[in-house]
Design an enzyme around this catalytic site. Structure first.
Site, PDB file in Angstrom:
ATOM      1  N   GLU A 165      -5.309  29.766 -43.391  1.00  0.00           N
ATOM      2  CA  GLU A 165      -4.991  30.851 -44.337  1.00  0.00           C
ATOM      3  C   GLU A 165      -3.865  31.632 -43.626  1.00  0.00           C
ATOM      4  OE1 GLU A 165      -5.815  30.565 -47.202  1.00  0.00           O
ATOM      5  OE2 GLU A 165      -7.586  29.316 -47.076  1.00  0.00           O
ATOM      6  N   ILE A 197     -10.781  29.632 -35.767  1.00  0.00           N
ATOM      7  CA  ILE A 197     -11.472  28.851 -36.937  1.00  0.00           C
ATOM      8  C   ILE A 197     -10.253  28.006 -37.604  1.00  0.00           C
ATOM      9  CG2 ILE A 197     -13.192  29.204 -39.110  1.00  0.00           C
ATOM     10  CD1 ILE A 197     -13.915  31.777 -37.657  1.00  0.00           C
ATOM     11  N   SER A 198     -10.888  26.747 -38.088  1.00  0.00           N
ATOM     12  CA  SER A 198      -9.982  26.116 -38.917  1.00  0.00           C
ATOM     13  C   SER A 198      -9.335  26.678 -40.099  1.00  0.00           C
ATOM     14  CB  SER A 198     -10.617  24.736 -39.370  1.00  0.00           C
ATOM     15  OG  SER A 198     -11.734  25.102 -40.412  1.00  0.00           O
ATOM     16  N   ASP A 199     -10.208  27.282 -40.945  1.00  0.00           N
ATOM     17  CA  ASP A 199      -9.572  27.888 -42.291  1.00  0.00           C
ATOM     18  C   ASP A 199      -9.091  29.230 -41.916  1.00  0.00           C
ATOM     19  OD1 ASP A 199     -11.982  29.066 -41.920  1.00  0.00           O
ATOM     20  OD2 ASP A 199     -12.917  28.658 -44.158  1.00  0.00           O
ATOM     21  N   CYS A 200      -9.583  29.849 -40.981  1.00  0.00           N
ATOM     22  CA  CYS A 200      -8.739  31.366 -40.598  1.00  0.00           C
ATOM     23  C   CYS A 200      -7.472  31.187 -40.144  1.00  0.00           C
ATOM     24  CB  CYS A 200      -9.484  32.082 -39.659  1.00  0.00           C
ATOM     25  SG  CYS A 200     -11.249  32.310 -40.275  1.00  0.00           S
TER      26      CYS A 200
END
Ligand code: LAN
Length: 756
Positions: free
Chosen positions: A482, A476-479
Site C-alpha cells: 500500500e 509487512i507485505s501489504d503495508c
C-alpha cells in the site's frame, strides 16, 4: 477519574509517527463527550479530534460546518477532505485510537506491578485513566470481554479484574464485587484462558504448576526440524519467546509472599482455598466461553509428554539444556528490542520482553535496557473518551496514511489541499525502512546483516513499509504494497513535485524486492514473512482464545495488496525484473481466485469481514489485470448486492469474523438500520471496481454515505471494523473517514466527471 483529567492530554508527533499522550494540561470548560458503552462501546476518538479542532482554530483557520452544504458528490469529498485536513498530525500522519482488545493493558499493569511500580512507567494520572477505562467497559454481568464488543469471557474478566485491583481499586468496591460474582460463577480463576494464567503465575496469584510447560529448549532444535519455533507466525513466535524465558525462570513477583494485595487476590479469585487448589490438575481447565479453539488432542499429548520431562528428566541434564535454551531466548529478546528500538513487534511481547530484561538483570530497574523499555511504553497508550487503553500496536500510522493518499489520488482534489497531501507523502517517505550507511550505525540496523537476520529468523526489511512507524521497523507485505501504491499514485502530482523530495527509483526497487520475496508457493502472500510451517501446526495452538495463529497463512488482503502494487509498479517500470513480476502476478491471481468462496465472497481476516475481504478480492483481481465482467467478478458483485440493506447501505457485525459466516441479522449493532459507513464504502469500492452494471444500487449506497456525513464533514464511529486471529476486535478510527472519502471519490470520478 473526571472527564477533565482525560480531556487535557496533549499529543506530540516526534520523531515521525510517535504518538505520545502527556500529563494533562488544563483545558477547562469543555463539554463532556457523553460516552455510553451501553449505547456503543466504540469510542469516537473525540479527545484527539477536539484537540485538533482547537489547534486549527487557534491558528486562525476555519473548520467546516453546517453552513457548507455540499451540492455534489465531489463537493462532499471536498468537505470530507477539509475536515481530514484538520485532523492531520503535524508530521503528516493521521493519529487515532488503535485500541479494542481488553487483555493488553492488564498485561502492562501486571508487569508494572511486579517490577516495583515505577512511576516512570505509569504515572498516577495514567493509572487513574486506565482504571477509568476498565471501569467503563465492565459489562452488566460483572465481567469483561476479550475486546470492547465481545461478551464477557473469563480471559477478559480475570485480566481486567486483576488490573483494577493492582491499580488500587479496593476489594469491596462495587465493581470488584460484581466482577467476583462473574468470575466465581464460571468456577473461579482456574477456568480462565492460558494467557491469563501466565500473568497470574508471574504475579504470584497462581502456582506455576497450573501452567503447561513452555520449554525454551525448543529453540535448540535444528532448523530443519519439522516443528521449530522459528517457523511460527512472527507474532506467535515473539510472544512465546519471552513466555518461555519467564516460564523457564519460573519468575514470580519477588514480594508475592509478603504483599497483602497478593494475599487478598489469592482469596478473591478462586472458589476454593488457595492453599488447597490441586494446581497441576487444573492445567487443562478452561471455561466454555473462552474456548474458541479447543486444544487439540495432539497438543494435549505434547503437554503430557512435556510435563513428564519437567518432572522426571535427570535434573543435571535438564538444567544444562534449559540453561542453553534460556541463553538463546534472552539473546533473541535483546535482539528484538534493538531491532525495534524497544517498541517490539506488538503490545504483548513489549511488556513480556520488558519483564524478561528485568529478570535477566537480577530484578533491578537500574539497567539501560529497562529504562529504554519504559521510555517506549507511552507509544502504546492512547486516551479516548473511555479512558486510557493500551493499543494493539504503536499505532496504525503508515497503513492509514497510505490508504488516505490513495483515496485522495482518486478524488482528483489533491491540488486543492497541497500542504496536507505533501505532508502525508513526506510521512510515507520517512517511514520506508532503509538501511543507509548512516542508519547502519544504529544498532537496530546491524541486523540487516545476513547472519544476524538468519540467526533471529527475520525476513529482509530494507525497502519495506511498516504498519506504524520507521522506528518499529518490522516490514509487512501489504503495508509495503500500500505504501508503494500510494507513492506511485502521488509522486507525479504537481503538489508533490513542488514540495517533496524525490524518492529515487532504487528505493522503489527495494520495495518490490520485499514484495517479490514474500510470495508463497501457493501464489498468495502472508503478513510479515513467508509461510514457513505446515497447517498441522495449528493442532499445536495452545492459546484456546485465538484461531489460526501458528503460521503465517496466505491472505486475500495481503495478496491483493501485493499483487496490485507490483502490477502498478510494472506499468511504471516495465523493464525491472519483468519476467519475475509477470509470473508473480499470474500466480497471485490464480491464488485469489482459488480462495473465492462458493457464494462469491472472500473471508476477511483483518477487517470485518466478508465485505472487507470481498473488496480486497475484487480490487486484487481488477488491479492485476482481470477482465471486467469476468465470472469471478460477477459472482462477487452478486454476493455484495445480495447483502445491501433497505436504507442503501451495507453492514456487517464483528460476529462474521468469529463465526466465519456473514452476520446477516446482527449487522452493525451500533450502526444505523443495519448499515455502517465503513462497510458501505468497502462494498461500493468493490462494486465500482468490478464495474457492476447495477448503477441504481451503487447510487443508493452513495446516497446513504452522503446522508450520514456530519456537518463537520466527519462520519460517526460505529461498530468495530478490525479483527485479528478470528476472535479479537480492534478499532480503526481512521476508517470512517478514509473509506467514505475513497468511495465517494471513486463515484464522483466515474459518474460525476463534470460536476464542480
Ligand atoms: C495487525 C495490524 C495490521 C494488520 C494488517 C496490515 C492490516 C493486515 O493486513 C495484516 C496483519 C496485520 C499486520 C496485523 C496482525 C496482527 C496484529 C499485529 C494486528 C491486528 C495488530 C495487533 C495484532 C497483534 C497480534 C496483537 C497482539 C496480540 C497477540 C495475540 C499477540
Amino acid at each position: 477519574v473526571t472527564a477533565a483529567l482525560l480531556k487535557g492530554c496533549e499529543l506530540t508527533g516526534e520523531p515521525a509517527g510517535r504518538q505520545i499522550w502527556h500529563r494533562p494540561a488544563a483545558r477547562e470548560g469543555k463539554a463532556s463527550t457523553g460516552f455510553n458503552p451501553q449505547k456503543n462501546p466504540n469510542p469516537s476518538d473525540a479527545l484527539w479530534r477536539e484537540q485538533r479542532v482547537d489547534a486549527w482554530r487557534a491558528a486562525g483557520k476555519s473548520v467546516p460546518d453546517a453552513s457548507w452544504q455540499p451540492r455534489s458528490i465531489r463537493e462532499a469529498v471536498r468537505k470530507a477532505m477539509a475536515w481530514y485536513n484538520v485532523l492531520q498530525a503535524d508530521d503528516g500522519h493521521w493519529a487515532g485510537d488503535y485500541g479494542g482488545p481488553h487483555f493488553l493493558m492488564p498485561g502492562l499493569v501486571v508487569v508494572w506491578y511486579v517490577t516495583g511500580r515505577p512511576a516512570e512507567m505509569l504515572s498516577p494520572d495514567f493509572q487513574q485513566a486506565m482504571a477509568h477505562y476498565l471501569r467503563v467497559h465492565q459489562q452488566l454481568d460483572g465481567g469483561w470481554g476479550m475486546h470492547i464488543e465481545s461478551p464477557s469471557t473469563m480471559f477478559g474478566s480475570c485480566m481486567c479484574y486483576i488490573a483494577l485491583r493492582l491499580l488500587g481499586v479496593p476489594r469491596d468496591d462495587p465493581a470488584m464485587v460484581k466482577g467476583r460474582v462473574f468470575i466465581h460463577s464460571y468456577g473461579g480463576g482456574i477456568y480462565t484462558g492460558s494467557w491469563a494464567k501466565l500473568y497470574m503465575c508471574l504475579l504470584g496469584v497462581m502456582d506455576w504448576e497450573a501452567h503447561h510447560p513452555i520449554p525454551p529448549e525448543l529453540w535448540l532444535l535444528p532448523d530443519w526440524f519439522p516443528f521449530h519455533p522459528g517457523r511460527l507466525w512472527c507474532h506467535c513466535r515473539m510472544v512465546y519467546l519471552p513466555m518461555c524465558y519467564l516460564y523457564g525462570k519460573r519468575f514470580v513477583y519477588p514480594d508475592a509472599e509478603t504483599d497483602p494485595l497478593i494475599a487478598s487476590l489469592r482469596s478473591e479469585l478462586y472458589c476454593q482455598d488457595y492453599a488447597a487448589v490441586p494446581w497441576a490438575s487444573t492445567r487443562e481447565l478452561v471455561a466454555e466461553i473462552d474456548n474458541y479453539s479447543p486444544v487439540h488432542p495432539l497438543m494435549k499429548l505434547a503437554n503430557g509428554a512435556l510435563a513428564v520431562y519437567e518432572r522426571h528428566a535427570p535434573s543435571a541434564l535438564r538444567d544444562w539444556v534449559r540453561a542453553r535454551g534460556l541463553r538463546f531466548a534472552i539473546e533473541y529478546i535483546g535482539a528484538e528490542d534493538l531491532q525495534t528500538n524497544f517498541i517490539d513487534i506488538g503490545p504483548v511481547n513489549k511488556v513480556l520482553n520488558m519483564l524478561s530484561r528485568y529478570v535477566e538483570a537480577g530484578c533491578t530497574q537500574h539497567t539501560d535496557a529497562f529504562r529504554r523499555h519504559m521510555a517506549r511504553v507511552p507509544d502504546y497508550l492512547w486516551v479516548s473518551e473511555d479512558g486510557m487503553k493500551m493499543q494493539g500496536y504503536n499505532g496504525s500510522q503508515g497503513w492509514d496514511t497510505s490508504f488516505a493518499l490513495q483515496a485522495f489520488a482518486e478524488g482528483g482534489l489533491c491540488d486543492e489541499f497541497p500542504e496536507m497531501v505533501a505532508k502525508a507523502y513526506a510521512y510515507l517517505e520517512r517511514t520506508q525502512i532503509l538501511c543507509s550507511p548512516e542508519s547502519r550505525k544504529s544498532p537496530a540496523f546491524a541486523f540487516e546483516d545476513c547472519a544476524m537476520r538468519k540467526r533471529f529468523y527475520r525476513h529482509v526489511s530494507e525497502g519495506g513499509w511498516p504498519f506504524s512507524s520507521a522506528a518499529h521497523g518490522w516490514p509487512i507485505s501489504d503495508c509495503t504494497a500500500e505504501g508503494l501504491k500510494a507513492v506511485l499514485a502521488m509522486r507525479n502530482l504537481q503538489c508533490i513535485r513542488e514540495r517533496c523530495a524525490v524518492i529515487p527509483d532504487e528505493r522503489l526497487f527495494k520495495a518490490v524486492n520485499v514484495i517479490l520475496t514474500l510470495q508463497n508457493v501457493d501464489g498468495g502472500f502472508a503478513t510479515y514473512e513467508n509461510n514457513r510451517g505446515y497447517r498441522w501446526y495449528e493442532w499445536l495452538n495452545p492459546s484456546e482464545v485465538f484461531g489460526d495463529i501458528m503460521i503465517d497463512y496466505s491472505y486475500v488482503e495481503c495478496s491483493m495488496a501485493s499483487l496490485s502494487a507490483i502490477y502498478a509498479f510494472h506499468q511504471a517500470y516495465p523493464a525491472h525484473r519483468s519476467r519475475e513480476v509477470q509470473e508473480a502476478i499470474a500466480a497471485g491471481r490464480r491464488f485469489i481466485k482459488s480462495i473465492q468462496r462458493e457464494d462469491g465472497s472472500w473471508y476477511g481476516s483483518w477487517g470485518c469481514c466478508f465485505t472487507y475481504g470481498t473488496w480486497f478480492g475484487v480490487e486484487g483481481l481488477v488491479l492485476s489485470g482481470e477482465p471486467k465482467h469476468s465470472d469471478a467478478l460477477r459472482r462477487a458483485c452478486h454476493f455484495l448486492l445480495s447483502k445491501q440493506n433497505a436504507n442503501g447501505g451495507w453492514g456487517e457485525d464483528f460476529t462474521s469474523c468469529y463465526d466465519k459466516a456473514y452476520a446477516q441479522h446482527g449487522a452493525q449493532r451500533w450502526g444505523n438500520g443495519g448499515s455502517g459507513v465503513v462497510n458501505t464504502a468497502w462494498a461500493l469500492l468493490a462494486l465500482m471496481a468490478a464495474g457492476s452494471p447495477d448503477g441504481a444500487a451503487i447510487k443508493r449506497g452513495v446516497e446513504y454515505l452522503i446522508s450520514q456525513q456530519r456537518d463537520t464533514g466527519d462520519w460517526d464511529q460505529e461498530g468495530i471494523t478490525g479483527v485479528f486471529n478470528r476472535a479479537c476486535g480492534i478499532s480503526y478510527t481512521q476508517y470512517r473517514n478514509i473509506f467514505p472519502i475513497w468511495a465517494l471519490a471513486r463515484y464522483a470520478h466515474e459518474y460525476e466527471r463534470h460536476a464542480a
